[in-house]
Design a protein around this motif. Structure first.
Motif, PDB file in Angstrom:
ATOM      1  N   PHE A  74      -6.622   0.840  -6.049  1.00  0.00           N
ATOM      2  CA  PHE A  74      -6.569  -0.600  -5.882  1.00  0.00           C
ATOM      3  C   PHE A  74      -7.947  -1.058  -5.389  1.00  0.00           C
ATOM      4  N   HIS A  75      -8.578  -1.966  -6.131  1.00  0.00           N
ATOM      5  CA  HIS A  75      -9.928  -2.362  -5.745  1.00  0.00           C
ATOM      6  C   HIS A  75     -10.248  -3.831  -6.035  1.00  0.00           C
ATOM      7  N   THR A  76      -9.516  -4.491  -6.918  1.00  0.00           N
ATOM      8  CA  THR A  76      -9.801  -5.894  -7.193  1.00  0.00           C
ATOM      9  C   THR A  76      -9.250  -6.760  -6.063  1.00  0.00           C
ATOM     10  N   GLU A  77      -9.710  -7.987  -5.999  1.00  0.00           N
ATOM     11  CA  GLU A  77      -9.219  -8.893  -4.960  1.00  0.00           C
ATOM     12  C   GLU A  77      -7.703  -9.053  -5.056  1.00  0.00           C
ATOM     13  N   GLU A  78      -7.195  -9.220  -6.274  1.00  0.00           N
ATOM     14  CA  GLU A  78      -5.746  -9.366  -6.480  1.00  0.00           C
ATOM     15  C   GLU A  78      -4.994  -8.118  -6.021  1.00  0.00           C
ATOM     16  N   GLN A  79      -5.513  -6.951  -6.394  1.00  0.00           N
ATOM     17  CA  GLN A  79      -4.855  -5.704  -6.011  1.00  0.00           C
ATOM     18  C   GLN A  79      -4.880  -5.495  -4.501  1.00  0.00           C
ATOM     19  N   MET A  80      -5.993  -5.813  -3.865  1.00  0.00           N
ATOM     20  CA  MET A  80      -6.088  -5.628  -2.423  1.00  0.00           C
ATOM     21  C   MET A  80      -5.166  -6.589  -1.676  1.00  0.00           C
ATOM     22  N   LYS A  81      -5.023  -7.814  -2.178  1.00  0.00           N
ATOM     23  CA  LYS A  81      -4.081  -8.747  -1.557  1.00  0.00           C
ATOM     24  C   LYS A  81      -2.657  -8.226  -1.700  1.00  0.00           C
ATOM     25  N   PHE A  82      -2.317  -7.722  -2.903  1.00  0.00           N
ATOM     26  CA  PHE A  82      -0.990  -7.156  -3.122  1.00  0.00           C
ATOM     27  C   PHE A  82      -0.755  -6.003  -2.146  1.00  0.00           C
ATOM     28  N   LEU A  83      -1.751  -5.127  -2.015  1.00  0.00           N
ATOM     29  CA  LEU A  83      -1.653  -3.983  -1.102  1.00  0.00           C
ATOM     30  C   LEU A  83      -1.445  -4.442   0.335  1.00  0.00           C
ATOM     31  N   ASP A  84      -2.239  -5.408   0.774  1.00  0.00           N
ATOM     32  CA  ASP A  84      -2.093  -5.917   2.144  1.00  0.00           C
ATOM     33  C   ASP A  84      -0.696  -6.491   2.376  1.00  0.00           C
ATOM     34  N   ASP A  85      -0.235  -7.320   1.437  1.00  0.00           N
ATOM     35  CA  ASP A  85       1.101  -7.913   1.566  1.00  0.00           C
ATOM     36  C   ASP A  85       2.175  -6.839   1.541  1.00  0.00           C
ATOM     37  N   TRP A  86       2.007  -5.853   0.682  1.00  0.00           N
ATOM     38  CA  TRP A  86       2.972  -4.756   0.562  1.00  0.00           C
ATOM     39  C   TRP A  86       3.032  -3.955   1.868  1.00  0.00           C
ATOM     40  N   MET A  87       1.857  -3.682   2.440  1.00  0.00           N
ATOM     41  CA  MET A  87       1.849  -2.904   3.689  1.00  0.00           C
ATOM     42  C   MET A  87       2.526  -3.669   4.820  1.00  0.00           C
ATOM     43  N   LYS A  88       2.323  -4.965   4.884  1.00  0.00           N
ATOM     44  CA  LYS A  88       2.985  -5.752   5.924  1.00  0.00           C
ATOM     45  C   LYS A  88       4.499  -5.691   5.760  1.00  0.00           C
ATOM     46  N   THR A  89       4.969  -5.835   4.540  1.00  0.00           N
ATOM     47  CA  THR A  89       6.401  -5.751   4.249  1.00  0.00           C
ATOM     48  C   THR A  89       6.906  -4.339   4.481  1.00  0.00           C
ATOM     49  N   ASP A  90       6.165  -3.351   3.996  1.00  0.00           N
ATOM     50  CA  ASP A  90       6.558  -1.950   4.097  1.00  0.00           C
ATOM     51  C   ASP A  90       6.622  -1.503   5.556  1.00  0.00           C
ATOM     52  N   TRP A  91       5.684  -1.948   6.385  1.00  0.00           N
ATOM     53  CA  TRP A  91       5.690  -1.553   7.789  1.00  0.00           C
ATOM     54  C   TRP A  91       6.989  -1.989   8.449  1.00  0.00           C
ATOM     55  N   ASN A  92       7.452  -3.183   8.102  1.00  0.00           N
ATOM     56  CA  ASN A  92       8.718  -3.657   8.645  1.00  0.00           C
ATOM     57  C   ASN A  92       9.882  -2.778   8.186  1.00  0.00           C
ATOM     58  N   ILE A  93       9.852  -2.321   6.954  1.00  0.00           N
ATOM     59  CA  ILE A  93      10.901  -1.437   6.444  1.00  0.00           C
ATOM     60  C   ILE A  93      10.904  -0.117   7.221  1.00  0.00           C
ATOM     61  N   ILE A  94       9.718   0.463   7.400  1.00  0.00           N
ATOM     62  CA  ILE A  94       9.614   1.754   8.082  1.00  0.00           C
ATOM     63  C   ILE A  94      10.046   1.621   9.538  1.00  0.00           C
ATOM     64  N   GLN A  95       9.669   0.550  10.212  1.00  0.00           N
ATOM     65  CA  GLN A  95      10.029   0.350  11.609  1.00  0.00           C
ATOM     66  C   GLN A  95      11.546   0.289  11.799  1.00  0.00           C
ATOM     67  N   GLU A  96      12.262  -0.235  10.812  1.00  0.00           N
ATOM     68  CA  GLU A  96      13.711  -0.381  10.924  1.00  0.00           C
ATOM     69  C   GLU A  96      14.458   0.931  10.724  1.00  0.00           C
ATOM     70  N   GLU A  97      13.836   1.914  10.092  1.00  0.00           N
ATOM     71  CA  GLU A  97      14.533   3.181   9.782  1.00  0.00           C
ATOM     72  C   GLU A  97      14.674   4.055  11.001  1.00  0.00           C
TER      73      GLU A  97
END
Length: 97
Positions: A74-97
């Protein structure tokens, strides 16, 4: 596979050479995965097929998100934004487990 075995290394245009030695090692040393895992996969990944990622995710009870038009790195601006948003969402998923 036969070509890779015969040549030993196949050089690629996308920056990651394919190695028969590495593939053989990975196949003979399977991983034991026992941690909660979420995977982000780029739809246009040239190194790993979606089928391989789906199989891995299923075998290891991992979540799998596929980014449309994403690549292996992931290296384009669009991809990096997707990655950042995904990590924020994913972190919440992992914290709940």
């Amino acid at each position: 596979m036969a070509e890779l075995e015969a040549r030993g290394i196949i050089y690629t245009e996308f920056g990651e050479d394919l190695s028969w030695e590495y593939l053989s090692y990975v196949r003979s040393h399977p991983i034991k995965w026992n941690v909660p895992t979420q995977i982000l996969y780029g739809e246009k990944d040239q190194l790993t097929s979606l089928a391989t990622m789906q199989d891995f995710a299923e075998k290891h009870q991992a979540g799998l998100t596929v980014m449309e038009n994403g690549e292996h790195w992931f290296h384009t601006e669009e991809q990096m934004k997707f990655l950042d948003d995904w990590m924020k969402t994913d972190w919440n998923i992992i914290q709940e487990e």
